[in-house]
Design an enzyme around this catalytic site. Structure first.
Site, PDB file in Angstrom:
ATOM      1  N   GLU A 130      -2.160  -3.349  10.234  1.00 28.65           N
ATOM      2  CA  GLU A 130      -1.628  -3.110   8.890  1.00 28.65           C
ATOM      3  C   GLU A 130      -2.121  -4.243   8.010  1.00 28.65           C
ATOM      4  O   GLU A 130      -1.583  -5.342   8.043  1.00 28.65           O
ATOM      5  CB  GLU A 130      -0.092  -3.060   8.923  1.00 28.65           C
ATOM      6  CG  GLU A 130       0.481  -1.923   9.753  1.00 28.65           C
ATOM      7  CD  GLU A 130       0.309  -0.562   9.079  1.00 28.65           C
ATOM      8  OE1 GLU A 130       0.058  -0.521   7.859  1.00 28.65           O
ATOM      9  OE2 GLU A 130       0.429   0.459   9.779  1.00 28.65           O
ATOM     10  N   CYS A 184       1.370  -6.389   0.490  1.00 29.24           N
ATOM     11  CA  CYS A 184       0.107  -5.713   0.787  1.00 29.24           C
ATOM     12  C   CYS A 184      -0.081  -4.445  -0.027  1.00 29.24           C
ATOM     13  O   CYS A 184      -1.193  -4.017  -0.253  1.00 29.24           O
ATOM     14  CB  CYS A 184       0.022  -5.386   2.281  1.00 29.24           C
ATOM     15  SG  CYS A 184       1.495  -4.574   2.890  1.00 29.24           S
TER      16      CYS A 184
END
Lengths: 574, 490
Positions: free
Chosen positions: B219, B257
């Protein structure tokens, strides 16, 4: 395996100064890999000519020097395909359908040539080749043609109160430019089947078929060029240097099918080994899956690894023995002479039952392959001299040779090994530690069948596990206690013809799966898409933060509609 | 202290893992009751330690409690509740269709746990990015090692000291530490590694995983763009700007993110948009940049310097149109807007991961597609537009982990959507059922019986068998009948 790595290291250390380019010697050395009896001189030349050339580049390159497929050629190939992909043409439904139809047409029109190549590479009997390669590939292609419009449709997703009002869907999009590396054992199926998935998902593809099945590799390179869109689909033939050049590139997906051992076959050449060990010096044993994954790590490329493992077959005493044995033989010897990643690798049965099982095996083997199996036309041969030597080495080990109870005959010239059954081979022998991948079948006996679970679980997770039994409870326990890529109760191999089942490994037998819709998914990215309107704005999301907002968020999160209403109206319970 | 051991010696790690493997082998983690009890215990952990968690987040990142609840505790609660209510359904085997030819037989896909999994979490959401994957791993029946980020030390400490009090420490362990411990952990054999963090570390993680052929989920992040099309209604514009400000400086002050990295807007609307952004920033965070209350700080000195360097370049500094003040002592950087910084400057080539927002102007908003496509694939793409044709173009012509129209970050809250990247933003996805799948192996199980045998499967081969197989693969049942009755000629 241990001895092999030592051997490789030995070559490395002795010949590390060996810097001659493989450019000149490669064609010559390559022939070492080709089984001698099947190739006349003319054929040999033909292979030498085209073996390491990117198929599409063939037309423009005439100079011998230029034919080396090195890192630069690989880079320019990827660049070209990326250009095609970026143009967006592979994304269209029409392009995908045209290419899939092209594959269908190719199989229909060139069936004879494909069967012929398989016969050359592996002496594959026609019916077997048809059943396990042609039909399977055609089936995959037909299914993709039929289902593609459904597969491509965005999938609706429910949305929660947290994002109200909104709608959501999951869109499948192609990954980009993908690399498919295929093995030699089912050189047609295992090359074209993943390519079908990659095309269905709308990717540009490079296929690197195995050099160990040279006739099929050559044919694939020719046929794909003829039938498919060369601006987006290419074949690169070659061995370790070509693969290394390809692996240096940035791909959007690498799909690798292989056995743990196949690299050794092409590692003979010292320069290549040196090069390989320089590239991947962190690995003590160059198991290809690891090399591929390490290369992919450099570019953060997702991978699918279709490997193998020691697939067990547990046989209970309550079965219809004749049917069970025929199914085991069909999955072992009538399927590329055991050179299949899902072939039963060894059998576990009870001590009492073993003699009966062996008797029926002896009888049915004779039914299938005749009194002298070495003369049977109905079984494939061993793919190469190296593989032949590896297999005979397994047989000749101390404590193994004397355990042979059926078969054991071999003929190095014709690369044939008879169906061989061994009884109670010790666990610490090579044949019980490594994937056999050939026509040898050890039978392990236990006091009680339940003990078989411990035997299986003490080894790495296999790609497939088989159980023959009428005992329902045992079925259940087997399914729940054994971890394997896939499982088949009361038969062998058939599960991989079911397109509604994912085919793939777990643990040492690989990661990722394919077949049917799973192939499409393997080569797709599932893009989450959320559509919001401008209404439904909750002030609690934004600063300045207050305790009231904290309460409201907590209530919203509880999902309790009544509490939410109360909170919104200012009547919070706490 | 429990099992959340600090600075464990090499032997300590191996012993812990041996215990975890033993527990997994015992089969206890596979039962639905164990999984549910752990999920419930995790919920209890969150409820009973809420204040401590708020405090730790305040300490590590200066996160306000509301922000902390919205982005961390709330996420974990929602996720655990969702897993609890769906677990039985997820665990049930799925029936697969079979062609008639297989009759009698049945096929199913059975999810099974992978074994022992390692979760390496990030510092920006040190609670949710740690516990959300743990929920997935537990739901799927694995034993778990969690290695929280050492860059959020208070949260790491808290997790290591509370988890053993609530969860089964024979199956779930927290191992704290920095680089050395991570390296030690990566040398071990895992059945899955789930990593949240930067792409440079991701390469190390994946290379280490290659040694044991361990599947990984990465991720990562990337430069998540916002396409800001002109919206004719002033109220829509206001909502859009609010969502951009909330999505940029709200979650951990841009250190997220899926946070906004930059905005693409048409030249003629840029100044109006910037004015509205400034107004909204004031409304949300107050007038005095030195005393902003509702915003997180930069995690540490290292990242502070990194961000400061991004705006040091004179050409970049000149493009600042709002904010830009920094407070080194408190590791604070004011919400900062830049107008058209040079595209080859670091701020436009690297993921910003902080409170700096470049606005890039285009002649025509449709050029944004090319702009985005010439850069690595982002984890999220946001577009504010009411133009349906443009929406379709964005969807089909760009690639990103996710696309959200007319909002920022809320896709993260949808348990029905897979959350994960593509290309440089990572691979593998989670949330809801996808978390369960991520930590499961889908085992194909086919059951056959001994009655009805298709003899043409077996050698010795002949033409009849070939014909039979030809028809069988076409599922041409009529042809098969005729062939068997000897009535078919080819």
């Amino acid at each position: 395996m241990g001895t092999l790595s030592v051997n490789l290291l030995h070559i490395c250390s002795v010949d590390s100064g060996y810097t001659r380019s493989f450019r000149n010697q490669f064609p010559k050395k390559r022939n070492l890999l080709l089984p001698i009896p099947v190739l006349n001189k003319q054929k040999r030349l033909q292979f030498a000519h085209s073996s390491f050339v990117c198929s599409a580049a063939l037309a423009v390159m005439t100079d011998e020097e230029k034919k080396v497929f090195d890192i630069e050629s690989a880079a320019s190939l990827v660049k070209e395909l990326r250009g095609s992909f970026n143009s967006g043409k592979t994304k269209s439904y029409e392009w995908r359908i045209t290419q899939l139809k092209g594959i269908g047409k190719m199989i229909d029109e060139r069936e004879k040539e494909i069967l012929e190549a398989l016969r050359k590479d592996l002496s594959k009997p026609e019916v077997e080749a048809f059943m396990s390669e042609i039909s399977m590939t055609k089936g995959a292609c037909k299914l993709a043609l039929k289902e593609l419009s459904h597969w491509m449709k965005p999938e609706k997703a429910k949305t929660s109160i947290a994002t109200y009002p909104s709608t959501a869907e999951i869109v499948s999009e192609p990954l980009g430019v993908v690399l498919v590396i295929s093995p030699w054992n089912f050189p047609f199926l295992l090359s074209v089947d993943p390519v079908i998935g990659a095309i269905a998902a709308g990717n540009a593809v490079v296929l690197k078929p195995s050099e160990i099945a040279p006739a099929t590799s050559n044919l694939l390179s020719k046929l794909l060029e003829e039938y498919l869109d060369n601006s987006s689909i290419r074949v690169v033939e070659g061995a370790v240097p070509e693969t290394t050049a390809l692996l240096e590139q940035k791909w959007d997906k690498i799909f690798y099918t292989g056995t743990i051992r196949c690299i050794h076959l092409s590692c003979k050449e010292a320069t290549i080994v040196v090069k390989l060990s320089r590239c991947f010096s962190t690995f003590r044993s160059p198991r290809v899956g690891r090399i591929i994954m390490a290369a992919a790590a450099k570019h953060l490329t997702p991978i699918t690894l279709e490997l193998g493992g020691k697939c067990p077959a547990v046989v209970d005493s309550n079965v219809n023995l004749k049917v069970a044995v025929r199914r085991i033989i069909a999955g072992k010897w009538a399927c590329n002479a055991g050179q299949a990643c899902v072939a039963p690798d060894y059998i576990i049965t009870t001590k009492d039952f073993a003699p009966k099982l062996i008797d029926v095996m002896r009888h049915e083997l004779e039914e299938f392959f005749g009194k002298n199996p070495m003369e049977s036309e109905d079984m494939s041969r061993i793919v190469s001299v190296q593989r032949f030597k590896l297999l005979t080495k397994l047989l000749d080990e101390d404590n193994v040779a004397d355990k042979i109870i059926i078969g054991g005959q071999r003929d190095e010239n014709r690369l044939k090994i008879a169906p061989t059954i061994l009884l109670d081979v010790p666990e610490d022998t090579e044949i019980m530690r490594e994937e056999i991948f050939g026509p040898l079948l050890p039978i392990i006996t236990v006091e009680k069948l339940e003990e078989s679970f411990d035997v299986i679980n003490s080894k790495p997770k296999p790609l497939a596990a088989y159980l023959f039994s009428e005992n329902k409870q045992l079925h259940k326990d087997f399914v729940n206690n054994i971890s394997a890529g896939g499982m088949l109760i009361n038969d062998t191999i058939l599960h991989l013809t079911v397109s509604s089942l994912p085919f793939g490994g777990v643990g040492e037998s690989g990661t990722g799966s394919y077949h049917g819709k799973f192939s499409f998914d393997t080569f797709s990215h599932k893009k989450a898409v959320l559509y919001r309107g401008f209404a439904g704005e909750s002030p609690a999301r934004y600063p300045p933060y207050t305790l009231g907002k904290l309460k409201l968020l907590k209530t919203l999160n509880s999902g309790n509609i009544l509490s939410i209403l109360l909170a919104l109206l200012g009547f919070s319970k706490d | 202290m429990g099992s959340g051991v600090h600075g464990m010696e090499g032997g300590g790690v191996e012993e812990s893992l041996a215990e975890l493997r033993q527990t997994f082998r015992s089969g206890k983690t596979r039962t639905a009751s164990w999984r549910k009890s752990q999920l419930k215990a995790l919920l209890r952990l969150i409820h009973e330690n809420e204040d401590k968690i708020f405090e730790a987040l305040k300490h590590d990142l200066g996160k306000h409690a509301v922000e902390a609840y919205r982005d961390e505790l709330g996420v974990v609660e929602k996720s655990a509740n969702n897993s609890l209510s769906c677990l039985d359904e997820w665990m049930a085997p799925k029936k697969s269709k079979l062609p008639w030819l297989f009759f009698p037989a049945s096929a199913q896909v059975l999810p099974e746990p992978l074994g022992l999994v390692l979760i390496l979490s990030s510092w920006n959401f040190p609670i949710s990015m740690a516990l959300d994957p743990v929920i997935g791993a537990i739901s799927a029946g694995n034993s778990v090692v969690l290695k929280p980020s050492e860059q959020a030390p208070a949260c790491s400490y808290l997790l290591a000291h509370t988890i053993p009090l609530y969860l089964d420490s024979k199956a779930i362990k927290v191992i704290e530490g920095g680089k050395e411990i991570s390296q030690q952990l990566l040398e071990q054999k895992w059945d899955k590694i789930f990593f949240t963090g930067s792409s440079s570390v991701a390469r190390i993680v994946m290379s280490a995983a290659a040694k044991h052929l361990t599947p990984v989920t990465l991720e990562l992040g990337g430069k998540c763009p916002v396409i800001y099309d002109h919206l004719s209604s002033p109220s829509d514009t206001e909502v859009a700007v609010k969502r951009i400000v909330g999505g940029k400086w709200g979650p951990c002050n841009g250190q997220a993110c899926i946070g906004v990295d930059y905005v693409l807007v048409e030249e003629k609307y840029a100044s109006q948009m910037i004015e509205m952004l400034k107004k909204t920033i004031k409304k949300f965070y107050g007038e005095n940049p030195k005393q902003l209350q509702n915003i997180s700080r930069i995690v540490n000195e290292h990242h502070f310097q990194r961000l400061r360097n991004l705006i040091k370049d004179p050409l970049v500094a000149d493009s600042i149109v709002h904010g830009g003040s920094i407070d080194e002592e408190n590791l604070f950087i004011e919400p900062t807007i830049l107008l058209d910084p040079p595209l080859d400057a670091d701020i436009m080539t690297e993921e910003i991961f902080g409170p700096l927002l470049p606005i890039i102007t285009l002649k025509n908003i449709e050029e944004s597609i090319e702009f985005i496509n010439s850069r690595p694939k982002p984890l999220a793409l946001y577009a504010f537009t009411k133009n349906e044709a443009f929406k379709r173009r964005i969807l089909s012509e760009t690639s990103s982990g996710s696309v959200t129209f007319n909002d920022i970050m809320v896709q993260f809250l949808c348990d029905t959507l897979p959350f994960g990247g593509v290309g440089q933003s990572g691979f593998g996805s989670y949330h809801g059922k996808y978390s369960f799948d991520n930590f499961s192996h889908e085992k194909a199980v086919l059951q056959r019986y001994f009655i009805l045998e298709l003899e043409p499967r077996f050698p010795p081969w002949n033409d009849f068998k070939l014909n039979f197989i030809r028809l069988a693969y076409k599922f041409d049942y009529l042809g098969l009948m005729l062939l068997l009755l000897g009535l078919r000629r080819d």
